[in-house]
Scaffold this motif. Sequence first.
Motif, PDB file in Angstrom:
ATOM      1  N   UNK A  48       1.861 -11.255 -23.021  1.00 37.04           N
ATOM      2  CA  UNK A  48       1.858  -9.833 -22.685  1.00 37.04           C
ATOM      3  C   UNK A  48       0.455  -9.233 -22.723  1.00 37.04           C
ATOM      4  N   UNK A  49      -0.548 -10.068 -22.959  1.00 36.93           N
ATOM      5  CA  UNK A  49      -1.926  -9.588 -22.939  1.00 36.93           C
ATOM      6  C   UNK A  49      -2.502  -9.728 -21.532  1.00 36.93           C
ATOM      7  N   UNK A  50      -3.443  -8.874 -21.203  1.00 33.46           N
ATOM      8  CA  UNK A  50      -4.152  -8.995 -19.935  1.00 33.46           C
ATOM      9  C   UNK A  50      -5.558  -9.528 -20.204  1.00 33.46           C
ATOM     10  N   UNK A  51      -5.618 -10.579 -21.005  1.00 32.50           N
ATOM     11  CA  UNK A  51      -6.901 -11.157 -21.365  1.00 32.50           C
ATOM     12  C   UNK A  51      -7.200 -12.417 -20.579  1.00 32.50           C
ATOM     13  N   UNK A  52      -8.262 -13.101 -20.977  1.00 32.87           N
ATOM     14  CA  UNK A  52      -8.707 -14.297 -20.267  1.00 32.87           C
ATOM     15  C   UNK A  52      -8.164 -15.580 -20.887  1.00 32.87           C
ATOM     16  N   UNK A  53      -7.517 -15.485 -22.056  1.00 34.36           N
ATOM     17  CA  UNK A  53      -7.046 -16.676 -22.754  1.00 34.36           C
ATOM     18  C   UNK A  53      -5.523 -16.755 -22.753  1.00 34.36           C
ATOM     19  N   UNK A  54      -5.024 -17.966 -22.986  1.00 36.10           N
ATOM     20  CA  UNK A  54      -3.585 -18.186 -23.051  1.00 36.10           C
ATOM     21  C   UNK A  54      -3.292 -19.350 -23.988  1.00 36.10           C
ATOM     22  N   UNK A  55      -2.075 -19.384 -24.516  1.00 38.08           N
ATOM     23  CA  UNK A  55      -1.597 -20.502 -25.322  1.00 38.08           C
ATOM     24  C   UNK A  55      -0.659 -21.311 -24.440  1.00 38.08           C
ATOM     25  N   UNK A  69      -7.503 -18.331 -13.688  1.00 42.09           N
ATOM     26  CA  UNK A  69      -8.232 -17.360 -12.884  1.00 42.09           C
ATOM     27  C   UNK A  69      -9.680 -17.172 -13.292  1.00 42.09           C
ATOM     28  N   UNK A  70     -10.058 -17.738 -14.442  1.00 41.92           N
ATOM     29  CA  UNK A  70     -11.430 -17.589 -14.933  1.00 41.92           C
ATOM     30  C   UNK A  70     -12.204 -18.907 -14.926  1.00 41.92           C
ATOM     31  N   UNK A  71     -11.616 -19.957 -14.349  1.00 37.71           N
ATOM     32  CA  UNK A  71     -12.272 -21.265 -14.359  1.00 37.71           C
ATOM     33  C   UNK A  71     -13.593 -21.275 -13.594  1.00 37.71           C
ATOM     34  N   UNK A  72     -13.726 -20.376 -12.613  1.00 35.95           N
ATOM     35  CA  UNK A  72     -14.971 -20.359 -11.841  1.00 35.95           C
ATOM     36  C   UNK A  72     -16.172 -20.000 -12.713  1.00 35.95           C
ATOM     37  N   UNK A  73     -15.924 -19.323 -13.829  1.00 36.18           N
ATOM     38  CA  UNK A  73     -17.021 -18.947 -14.722  1.00 36.18           C
ATOM     39  C   UNK A  73     -17.560 -20.138 -15.504  1.00 36.18           C
TER      40      UNK A  73
END
Length: 200
Positions: A48-55, A69-73
């Motif tokens: 439910x977070x709109x962050x860059x990390x996930x479990x 979605x942040x792998x390009x970084x």
Amino acid sequence: MPKLASVIEAILYLKGRPLTISSIAEYAGCERDMAEEGLIELMDEYAHREGALEIVEIDEGYCLQLKSGFHHLVDTLIPLDLGVGALRTLAAIALRGPMAQIDLVDLRGSGAYQHVQELVRLGFVRKRRQADGRSFWLQVTNKFHQHFEIDQLPTIPQKAVEPSSIEANNVEETGISGSDEDENSISEKTTTTTSVEIPP
């Protein structure tokens, strides 16, 4: 005292690798069922977070990782830093792939397991479960060809395998999202061919 979900979050962050429920329970100093409940709570919070990390759960266990979605970084901010051993393992997979992980270990030694984990994390290798479930097929990805600017690799003859045994429908695939795109979808193909030598 912090709640168990927060403790588990800290454990996953500090260990920096996938952990099983049993390992999480051991590090957290609690029973397995409590660790499982805490992990479920933590995963729900991250969902439910709109962050860059996930479990996420993978074959090796549960891990805290960057969302696709942040792998390009990663390529922009973190330079590639592979040891000699991992590079040699990557060369072996590139020249002999698709190859069974058990054959790679016979060729490169038990350290290849850790190399494969690192190469999958970086998106250079795809790891797919064999139909019989006894091992994994390993193969380099399009990201490998793009990063090292290799258009075509020399091949090393190897024991033939049944094509049906490596079909995507019969295997479980792991790795970074987008690494198995068809080569024809790459907008810019490199033309430089780099020779890769496998050490004895």
